[in-house]
Design an enzyme around this catalytic site. Structure first.
Site, PDB file in Angstrom:
ATOM      1  N   GLN B 236      79.362  16.937 125.145  1.00 13.68           N
ATOM      2  CA  GLN B 236      78.134  16.481 124.490  1.00 13.68           C
ATOM      3  C   GLN B 236      78.469  15.862 123.130  1.00 13.68           C
ATOM      4  O   GLN B 236      77.587  15.337 122.467  1.00 13.68           O
ATOM      5  CB  GLN B 236      77.177  17.670 124.296  1.00 13.68           C
ATOM      6  CG  GLN B 236      76.787  18.340 125.604  1.00 13.68           C
ATOM      7  CD  GLN B 236      75.894  19.564 125.431  1.00 13.68           C
ATOM      8  OE1 GLN B 236      76.094  20.555 126.100  1.00 13.68           O
ATOM      9  NE2 GLN B 236      74.911  19.503 124.535  1.00 13.68           N
ATOM     10  N   ARG B 383      70.012  25.098 125.482  1.00 13.73           N
ATOM     11  CA  ARG B 383      68.873  24.214 125.238  1.00 13.73           C
ATOM     12  C   ARG B 383      68.019  24.702 124.076  1.00 13.73           C
ATOM     13  O   ARG B 383      66.815  24.907 124.200  1.00 13.73           O
ATOM     14  CB  ARG B 383      68.011  24.087 126.482  1.00 13.73           C
ATOM     15  CG  ARG B 383      67.141  22.830 126.440  1.00 13.73           C
ATOM     16  CD  ARG B 383      66.239  22.730 127.624  1.00 13.73           C
ATOM     17  NE  ARG B 383      65.584  21.447 127.679  1.00 13.73           N
ATOM     18  CZ  ARG B 383      65.455  20.737 128.785  1.00 13.73           C
ATOM     19  NH1 ARG B 383      65.971  21.165 129.907  1.00 13.73           N
ATOM     20  NH2 ARG B 383      64.820  19.594 128.775  1.00 13.73           N
ATOM     21  N   CYS B 384      68.669  24.893 122.967  1.00 15.15           N
ATOM     22  CA  CYS B 384      67.919  25.305 121.793  1.00 15.15           C
ATOM     23  C   CYS B 384      68.743  25.005 120.574  1.00 15.15           C
ATOM     24  O   CYS B 384      69.946  25.008 120.621  1.00 15.15           O
ATOM     25  CB  CYS B 384      67.553  26.777 121.890  1.00 15.15           C
ATOM     26  SG  CYS B 384      68.278  27.853 120.684  1.00 15.15           S
ATOM     27  N   GLU B 753      64.177  20.450 123.447  1.00 13.95           N
ATOM     28  CA  GLU B 753      64.351  21.899 123.493  1.00 13.95           C
ATOM     29  C   GLU B 753      63.061  22.683 123.326  1.00 13.95           C
ATOM     30  O   GLU B 753      63.010  23.868 123.668  1.00 13.95           O
ATOM     31  CB  GLU B 753      65.361  22.299 122.422  1.00 13.95           C
ATOM     32  CG  GLU B 753      66.709  21.734 122.797  1.00 13.95           C
ATOM     33  CD  GLU B 753      67.685  21.708 121.671  1.00 13.95           C
ATOM     34  OE1 GLU B 753      67.266  21.915 120.525  1.00 13.95           O
ATOM     35  OE2 GLU B 753      68.865  21.484 121.934  1.00 13.95           O
TER      36      GLU B 753
END
Lengths: 172, 801
Positions: B236, B383-384, B753
């Site tokens: 990423q 995802r945060c 998110e």
């Protein structure tokens, strides 16, 4: 059924998306690896290698099957269809592919090839599915990105379009 | 409907911000023409596989690779001994710790990497890995973080022996990593001692895993002749990988070329650097051939970074009307055997101090203790944005606990405590300056849309008849877009992000970014931002990311940072293009720049609408007729250092029905209202919300990585680890309000998110709300039927009359 000896290597010939293809495989070579690494058809993905995620789904003689739970030698002489064969010869997307795009039914794209193959088989067998039937069919696949709603929509839309086309043809 | 004006048509054609543009990524993916790391095949490429530890804590007495090396097709077996001379047997983590690349004398968790086998293909590599004989001496292990700092707890990290100063604080025990304190402890303690009401709850956020559908992997190809390394990697943040690889290997950074091709989902798991990447690189350098390493699903779940595992104690002090006076939170954070948490380097618990949430809480104090245990390392943000889900969970749970204690409605107590619109910019007690928000408006809209009062009436009726129905609310505030370089860096590199645009002579353009898409639709949405800024249709703007040789440096995509940082860079680079275009237009039209005004895709002489130059005209002129003194060409680059984070928010409502005899939880309704500021593409936003809510559902209803006392991971396959299918996944209704960020160039806040961060609390609060009438204030996730049934059974609710 042919008996295979341990350590043997084989020439496997199959019809991949309508084209005869041949490659070498060990007894234990998975169909998913054979397609991807021996024949270079990397459109079929591998997500778990234990038959849960469904990313590797292909059609063998028309029926959706897990390529990671199938040995390459089992595909000898059979018709194998993968995501690469869905679009027309001129590259035109088929109706299901178009519906996926229209409905934002994919994000990272990793699960998509397998889902498209299951849906292709399913829609031929079940031309007028209910939403529950579509969801049941999709339960053979894991998608981490979409939450499935848009996939369901795309499949139902494709089914409805095909139904409408059939009606038209009947009346024509 | 009248005939659309010419102006309107031009705007439509542009496909800019706000339009429902269909994705540009899809055409390749639906034809099987993506290009993921495992699709890469190079001549002479070898394959790596790991020998992993069966024990959670053990000393390695010996490693015998002779049988493996004798197997035809095996090229090498690397162990820590081979990496030592290169000083690569340990690598730095993003959190300021070190992690063993290959176990150095001992293992600290089950499935830890012990040796790396390189062979002609993956099958032979796996055979050879089985043939490597490792002799272990099993050591006592700590899998319970509450026992980690017992005086007699086994020492997990002898490599740190005597090191009493960690990266973030003093260490008070051999298994202690850090203590992180924020807020005013004395004022908070005082507020608690004087409060009319206090509530306290122990709340565990279980260990889980982002588990994208594509596992992690890399292909390393070292070119000895030129001393150049090319690395394809599931990342990423490819630029960060390049810098770290250069630092680790001693190679000149200009000779390291990192490519993150298509990435099959990331969810934070693909931020860090894993031993497999390093081993593939070392093997390629030493063998002179390309080496591929692709982990399997079990390795991914068992050894690649997990998420969460926060053991929290939340406390609220309030008055009798439910107005919160103070918040106190203590966290015991289980980081596993190495601190490989992927947070900005100065933030050992990420942005957990956003835990005052959407509420005006005047005093607060947070203390996080990080400890080592004999479990896999990680602590990435699933995802945060850096522990924001944990933070949001504790406050959203605690406000429900307080409401139950006081007998105040759970929506009403939120309305009483919200930060009011006129309080923005709002400085929180724990140090964040919230940019904008309108929380009450969002919640009121949801309550009305769902007929909240009606739902509560229905719940009361159902309870009277013995049915269990729960209504969960979550009114969360996120903190994303890391971040200002003065407070946010990764190993010293500031967390700016970038955009570089080149407009070609015929009026199309290419733009490259420092971020990296993993399904977020950057090719689609970045082009929309640029279309609006530079007046070139989004269809004619190509977007590229992921190749460090061509893209400008950036910190990557995670923490919902792409739109807040690179999206801002896009807008600003676009404005630089437009500023130059204005000069060229003035020159072509022989007027002063001040006489021109921008109109969608052209500069027009004020008051003389037919005197104009379109961007297409200007692009051509940029290459043959620029004003004297101006460089030819039409390019711009922008490195954007955000002045602040952005603070997306939302109000979610979830209704569940629980079968009191089986414990099955059925989600009847889920209504999600999000405020992500300016909306770039509503279709993409909805897609992100659906996906994020489904992850939140997975977390609440089943995801966990349980360990036994011996440190054995109980189930690391997709047969054990819950990922919902289309059958279990609920349906969602989505809605929005728009409160733009005042400091972002286009007012956008980021959205990826929010649904996960806010969703988990909504599901959780709904399940617990179903039990509120019998005095239950908390139940730990996940709410698998068996767990819920245990609660029903303990309360006698499963008895048939």
């Amino acid at each position: 059924m042919k008996r295979l000896e341990q350590g043997e290597r084989h020439t496997v010939s199959l019809i991949l998306n309508g084209v005869p293809r041949t490659g070498r495989a060990d007894n234990r070579t998975l169909l998913s690896d054979f397609l991807r690494h021996e024949l270079g058809a990397t459109g079929t993905h591998v997500g778990c290698e234990h038959g849960v995620c469904g990313a590797c789904t292909v059609r063998i003689d028309g029926a959706a099957a897990r390529a990671c739970l199938t040995l390459a030698v089992q595909a000898e002489g059979r018709r194998v269809d993968t995501v690469e064969g869905l679009a027309g010869k001129d590259g035109e997307l088929n109706d299901l592919q178009q519906a996926f795009r229209r409905n934002h039914a994919l994000q990272c794209g990793f699960c998509t090839p397998g889902i498209l193959m299951s849906c292709s088989d399913f829609l031929e067998r079940v031309p007028g599915p209910t939403e529950a039937q579509v969801r049941d069919m999709l339960s053979g696949h894991l998608c981490r990105c979409t939450g499935y709603t848009n996939i369901v929509k795309a499949v139902l839309e494709t089914a409805a379009e095909r139904q409408a086309r059939r009606e038209e043809e009947k009346h024509a | 409907m009248g005939i659309p004006t010419e102006h309107y048509t031009r705007k439509e054609k542009l496909g800019g911000v706000g339009c429902e543009r269909r994705r540009k990524e899809d055409a390749r993916f639906i034809q099987g023409k993506g290009n993921y790391v495992d699709d890469i095949k190079l001549p002479g490429m070898l394959h790596g596989d790991f020998v992993r530890s069966p024990y959670a804590h053990a000393r390695i007495k010996s490693i015998d690779a002779s049988a493996a090396l004798a197997l035809p097709g095996v090229h090498a077996v690397l162990t820590a001994k081979d990496l030592k001379p290169l000083n690569l047997h340990w690598m730095p983590t993003l959190a300021g710790d070190v992690q063993a690349v290959l176990a150095d004398e001992k293992v600290g968790f089950q499935y830890q990497e012990v040796a790396f086998v390189v062979a002609d293909d993956r099958y032979i590599a796996a055979d050879a890995a089985d043939m490597v004989k490792v002799e272990y001496e099993v050591l006592p292990c700590v899998s319970d973080p509450h026992r980690a700092m017992d005086p007699d707890a086994p020492e997990i990290r002898p490599d740190l022996a005597g090191k009493m100063q960690g990266a973030h604080s003093a260490r008070k025990h051999h298994n202690h990593i850090f203590t992180w304190e924020v807020g005013d402890k004395a004022a908070t303690d005082l507020a608690f001692s004087m409060a009319e009401v206090t509530v306290k709850e122990k709340i565990w956020y279980p260990r889980n895993h982002g588990s994208p559908l594509e596992t992690c992997g890399a292909v390393a190809a070292f070119d000895k002749a030129n001393g150049e390394l090319k690395l394809w990697v599931t990342s990423q943040a490819p630029h960060v990988v390049r810098t770290v690889v250069a630092q680790l290997s001693g190679l000149d950074e200009a000779r390291v070329h990192v490519v993150a091709p298509d990435v099959g989902g990331g969810f934070g798991v693909k931020v860090g650097i894993y031993p497999g990447y390093v081993c593939a690189i070392v093997a390629s350098i030493s063998l002179g051939r390309p080496v591929k390493w692709i982990e399997d699903r079990v390795e991914h779940l068992a050894a690649t970074a997990f998420g969460r595992d926060y053991h929290m104690t939340g406390e609220l002090a309030a008055d009798k009307d439910g107005r919160i006076k103070a918040l106190r939170v203590h966290v015991l954070a289980d980081h596993g055997a190495f601190d490989s948490c992927a947070d900005p380097s100065k933030w050992p618990a990420g942005f957990f101090n956003i835990c005052t949430g959407s509420y005006d809480i005047k005093v607060a104090y947070v203390c996080v203790d990080g400890v080592y245990t004999n479990k896999a390392p990680g602590g990435v943000s699933y995802r945060c944005s850096f522990r924001v889900t944990e933070a949001s969970y504790i406050i959203e749970r605690m406000i429900d606990v307080l409401a139950q204690r006081l007998g105040i409605d759970k929506a009403e107590i939120r309305l009483r405590n919200f930060i009011k619109p006129e309080q923005f910019p709002y400085m929180s007690a724990l140090g964040w300056e919230y940019d904008s928000g309108n929380y009450a408006e969002g919640l009121r809209k949801v309550l009305e849309a769902c007929d909240y009062a009606g739902l509560r009436r229905e719940q009361a009726e159902k309870r009277a008849r013995g049915y269990l129905m729960g209504i969960g609310l979550s009114t969360f505030t996120e903190i994303v877009g890391a971040g200002p370089t003065k407070i946010c860096d990764i190993l010293g590199v500031g967390m700016f992000d970038s955009c570089e645009i080149r407009v070609h002579p015929t009026g199309s353009a290419i733009a490259r970014f420092g971020t990296k898409d993993q399904g977020q639709s950057h090719r689609t949405t970045y082009a929309q931002i640029l279309a609006t800024e530079i007046g070139i249709p989004s269809e004619n703007i190509m977007i590229e990311e992921g190749d460090t040789d061509t893209a400008p440096y950036g910190l990557g995509t995670y923490g919902s940072r792409s739109t807040p940082t690179a999206g801002a860079a896009a807008a600003r680079a676009g404005r630089k293009i437009r500023a130059k275009a204005r000069k060229i237009a003035a020159h072509l039209l022989e007027v002063s720049e001040d006489d021109l005004e921008w109109d969608v895709d052209r500069f027009v002489v004020k008051g003389v609408p037919d005197q104009m130059k379109t961007m297409k005209d200007i692009a051509w002129a940029a290459y043959n007729n620029v004003p004297p003194g101006l460089e030819p060409g039409l390019e711009a680059v922008d490195y954007y250092d955000p002045p602040n984070m952005t603070y997306p928010s939302g109000a979610y409502l979830c209704v569940v029905d629980i079968d009191r005899y089986t414990g099955e939880v059925k989600v009847r309704r889920f209504y999600a209202l999000d405020d992500c500021g300016t909306r770039i593409n509503p279709i993409i936003i909805d897609g992100q919300i659906h996906g994020g809510l489904t992850e939140a559902f997975a977390v609440a209803m089943g995801q966990e990585l349980p360990y036994d006392k011996e440190g054995n991971l109980l189930g690391a396959s997709l047969l054990d680890y819950f990922i919902p299918t289309a059958v279990e996944t609920p349906k969602y209704e989505t809605d929005f309000t728009v409160t733009p960020s005042p400091h972002h160039p286009i007012g956008a806040k980021g959205v990826g998110e929010s649904p996960h961060v806010g969703g988990v609390s909504a599901f959780s609060n709904a399940v617990i709300d179903a039990f509120s009438h019998v005095g239950v204030t908390h139940i730990d996730m996940p709410y698998k039927s068996c767990n819920v049934w245990k609660m029903l059974h303990a309360l006698g609710l499963d008895k048939r009359e």
